[in-house]
Design a protein around this motif. Structure first.
Motif, PDB file in Angstrom:
ATOM      1  N   ASN A 405       5.458  -1.822 -10.257  1.00  0.00           N
ATOM      2  CA  ASN A 405       6.705  -1.312 -10.841  1.00  0.00           C
ATOM      3  C   ASN A 405       6.659  -1.233 -12.361  1.00  0.00           C
ATOM      4  O   ASN A 405       7.680  -0.959 -12.998  1.00  0.00           O
ATOM      5  N   THR A 406       5.492  -1.491 -12.921  1.00  0.00           N
ATOM      6  CA  THR A 406       5.346  -1.477 -14.381  1.00  0.00           C
ATOM      7  C   THR A 406       4.801  -0.138 -14.853  1.00  0.00           C
ATOM      8  O   THR A 406       3.817   0.375 -14.306  1.00  0.00           O
ATOM      9  N   THR A 407       5.451   0.420 -15.851  1.00  0.00           N
ATOM     10  CA  THR A 407       4.984   1.656 -16.479  1.00  0.00           C
ATOM     11  C   THR A 407       4.308   1.317 -17.805  1.00  0.00           C
ATOM     12  O   THR A 407       4.808   0.493 -18.576  1.00  0.00           O
ATOM     13  N   TYR A 408       3.172   1.944 -18.050  1.00  0.00           N
ATOM     14  CA  TYR A 408       2.463   1.771 -19.322  1.00  0.00           C
ATOM     15  C   TYR A 408       2.507   3.099 -20.069  1.00  0.00           C
ATOM     16  O   TYR A 408       2.017   4.124 -19.578  1.00  0.00           O
ATOM     17  N   ALA A 409       3.093   3.064 -21.254  1.00  0.00           N
ATOM     18  CA  ALA A 409       3.249   4.269 -22.069  1.00  0.00           C
ATOM     19  C   ALA A 409       2.434   4.113 -23.353  1.00  0.00           C
ATOM     20  O   ALA A 409       2.734   3.247 -24.180  1.00  0.00           O
ATOM     21  N   PHE A 410       1.412   4.933 -23.492  1.00  0.00           N
ATOM     22  CA  PHE A 410       0.546   4.892 -24.679  1.00  0.00           C
ATOM     23  C   PHE A 410       1.014   5.941 -25.683  1.00  0.00           C
ATOM     24  O   PHE A 410       1.200   7.113 -25.330  1.00  0.00           O
ATOM     25  N   TYR A 411       1.171   5.522 -26.920  1.00  0.00           N
ATOM     26  CA  TYR A 411       1.462   6.448 -28.012  1.00  0.00           C
ATOM     27  C   TYR A 411       0.179   6.628 -28.802  1.00  0.00           C
ATOM     28  O   TYR A 411      -0.322   5.678 -29.425  1.00  0.00           O
ATOM     29  N   LEU A 412      -0.389   7.835 -28.779  1.00  0.00           N
ATOM     30  CA  LEU A 412      -1.667   8.107 -29.432  1.00  0.00           C
ATOM     31  C   LEU A 412      -1.406   8.567 -30.863  1.00  0.00           C
ATOM     32  O   LEU A 412      -1.124   9.745 -31.115  1.00  0.00           O
ATOM     33  N   ALA A 413      -1.511   7.636 -31.760  1.00  0.00           N
ATOM     34  CA  ALA A 413      -1.196   7.914 -33.159  1.00  0.00           C
ATOM     35  C   ALA A 413      -2.276   8.779 -33.803  1.00  0.00           C
ATOM     36  O   ALA A 413      -3.454   8.694 -33.458  1.00  0.00           O
ATOM     37  N   GLU A 414      -1.851   9.598 -34.738  1.00  0.00           N
ATOM     38  CA  GLU A 414      -2.806  10.374 -35.521  1.00  0.00           C
ATOM     39  C   GLU A 414      -3.478   9.463 -36.544  1.00  0.00           C
ATOM     40  O   GLU A 414      -3.008   8.364 -36.827  1.00  0.00           O
ATOM     41  N   SER A 415      -4.587   9.912 -37.078  1.00  0.00           N
ATOM     42  CA  SER A 415      -5.314   9.114 -38.060  1.00  0.00           C
ATOM     43  C   SER A 415      -4.432   8.807 -39.267  1.00  0.00           C
ATOM     44  O   SER A 415      -3.857   9.711 -39.883  1.00  0.00           O
ATOM     45  N   GLY A 416      -4.278   7.533 -39.582  1.00  0.00           N
ATOM     46  CA  GLY A 416      -3.486   7.112 -40.717  1.00  0.00           C
ATOM     47  C   GLY A 416      -1.986   7.104 -40.484  1.00  0.00           C
ATOM     48  O   GLY A 416      -1.217   6.741 -41.379  1.00  0.00           O
ATOM     49  N   GLU A 417      -1.570   7.490 -39.285  1.00  0.00           N
ATOM     50  CA  GLU A 417      -0.132   7.547 -39.000  1.00  0.00           C
ATOM     51  C   GLU A 417       0.450   6.153 -38.808  1.00  0.00           C
ATOM     52  O   GLU A 417      -0.125   5.311 -38.116  1.00  0.00           O
ATOM     53  N   LYS A 418       1.603   5.914 -39.432  1.00  0.00           N
ATOM     54  CA  LYS A 418       2.333   4.671 -39.200  1.00  0.00           C
ATOM     55  C   LYS A 418       3.296   4.891 -38.050  1.00  0.00           C
ATOM     56  O   LYS A 418       3.948   5.928 -37.967  1.00  0.00           O
TER      57      LYS A 418
END
Length: 473
Positions: A405-418
């Protein structure tokens, strides 16, 4: 190696990577046949859970710092072109190439270091090149003299390098796989000297010379049986050289398969039956030959642009080349992490290639990349291992997996992005009372208007990462 030669070889390697990616992308995966053997099904399920593996291309070609095997192939392709003092004459070049074993002596060979580095990076299976198309055996085969144990390295107690590699990785808990080239350009029963080779295919018509072809089939069967019976437990038999195939399996809609001139049936049912008699549940991967002996498909140097429900693995290089080159251009840690997440979110595994050099060691930079990946995986691996893809799989900068029941959401940041203070997962609806944490953190994050809210203090603590994992319950 001079600069011009290095640039030329690199160009050839990039052409090879691009064209091969195109060739594998053309395969019709709708004809995939799932295994029916319960032991194979169990092994395949386990393999799909581990997600991240190591591939190693290593042979005498590393001594010249050239593309693996292909300079022997008389085709007018960028990756086949010869360079060096013998390039003007094919026979002279082939003779010099096949003399490399006289001086091949990888004295720094230390598979335990490789296995430890790969384990620390989060890898969980290995596929090692026991023999590439040039026919040089990286194992102590009794069916050829063209082998690692017939070089200056033969006096080393670790001279049977395949046995040492598989043992070192097995001791670290890895699933183990043997890459094996079906074509063999060194044996007379494939490239028969009476007819000089015209291309990568067998140099004679097997229908006209069935005794010669049977000799090759026996040779192939015997070498594979050595690997399946003398090298401990093996989980994967990874067969390359897809032009060696029954004629009735050629897909006329696939450009590269149209050029296969002969039926090159090596009797895969017999080989698979033998291999599994030694290794019950063995995964057989007869690459690009769609059918019951391609237990999972293997797009090369590419990632499908969509989720695939069948078992699959992208095999890709950490640098530009499958084989060792003195000056390698390694991908950034961010690129490697994004690649892994992208693949896993679409239902696949990543098999990442690192090439040992002629001394038996990797570039130190490769160890550095693995260490950096390991630091990320130590925290975020919960969203990778034993997960299933979750629609919409990939959308914008987001990738999704699930476990129970667990969802894993990855945020793929751009290079140098905060990381922003407010993030709205694309294609995913968040419940107002959703329990959300950042992987490795205990602090619950708030949801407002369908977006994840991160306080400024927490933003400072998070720091820069290649990708951020939100755990949602």
């Amino acid at each position: 190696m001079n600069f011009k030669l290095t640039v030329f070889l690199l160009a050839g390697l990039l052409i090879k990577s691009s064209l091969y990616a195109q060739q594998h992308a053309e395969q019709d995966h709708s004809k995939y046949i799932a295994p029916t053997d319960p032991l194979v099904q169990q092994k395949l399920s386990k393999w799909q859970d581990v997600k991240f593996g190591l591939l190693m291309h290593w042979g005498t070609y590393s001594q010249w710092g050239i593309v693996e095997s292909w300079s022997l192939c008389p085709e007018d392709e960028g990756w086949c072109e010869r360079r060096g003092p013998h390039a003007h004459d094919y026979n002279e070049y082939k003779k010099a190439y096949e003399a490399i074993p006289q001086t091949f002596n990888p004295v720094r060979f230390n598979p335990e270091r490789w296995a430890q580095a790969a384990k620390n990076a989060g890898m969980k299976y290995v596929v090692f090149t026991t023999k590439h198309h040039d026919g040089f055996a990286m194992f102590d085969s009794k069916y050829t003299d063209y082998k690692i144990t017939n070089t200056p390295f033969k006096s080393n107690p670790k001279s049977n390098v395949t046995k040492e590699v598989l043992s070192a990785f097995r001791n670290q808990g890895f699933m183990t796989g043997t890459y094996f080239s079906k074509p063999d350009w060194n044996t007379d029963s494939y490239w028969w000297p009476y007819f000089p080779p015209k291309d990568r295919n067998v140099s004679y018509d097997p229908k006209k010379r069935p005794e010669m072809w049977q000799k090759f089939k026996d040779f192939t069967y015997n070498q594979i049986e050595e690997l399946m019976s003398d090298y401990g437990s093996v989980d994967i038999l990874w067969l390359d050289g897809g032009w060696v195939r029954p004629f009735n399996t050629i897909d006329p809609n696939i450009s590269w398969q149209k050029s296969i001139p002969y039926d090159q049936d090596i009797d895969m049912p017999k080989i698979a039956k033998m291999a599994r008699s030694h290794q019950p549940g063995l995964l057989v991967v007869d690459r690009t030959v769609t059918g019951e002996f391609e237990n999972y498909v293997t797009p090369e140097q590419s990632i499908p642009d969509h989720y695939m429900s069948i078992p699959w693995e992208s095999c890709m290089t950490m640098g530009d080349s499958w084989s060792y080159i003195p000056k390698e251009n390694f991908k950034s840690t961010q690129k490697l992490v994004h690649t892994l997440v992208d693949i896993v979110a679409k239902g696949g595994n990543l098999l990442l290639n690192i090439a040992p050099g002629p001394d038996g060691e990797w570039h130190e930079e490769a160890y550095g990349r693995l260490e950096e990946m390991g630091k990320w995986m130590h925290v975020n691996g919960i969203g990778i291992y034993e997960t299933k893809p979750l629609a919409p799989y990939r959308q914008g900068k987001w990738a999704y997996t699930k476990k129970g029941n667990t969802t894993y959401a990855f945020y793929l940041a751009e290079s140098g992005e905060k990381i922003p203070a407010s993030l709205k997962p694309e294609g995913l609806t968040l419940a107002p009372n959703a329990k959300i944490t950042l992987a490795g953190k205990k602090k619950m994050l708030k949801v407002k208007d369908g977006s994840i809210q991160i306080a400024s203090k927490e933003l400072a603590e998070i720091g820069g990462q290649p990708a951020y994992l939100f755990v949602i319950n």
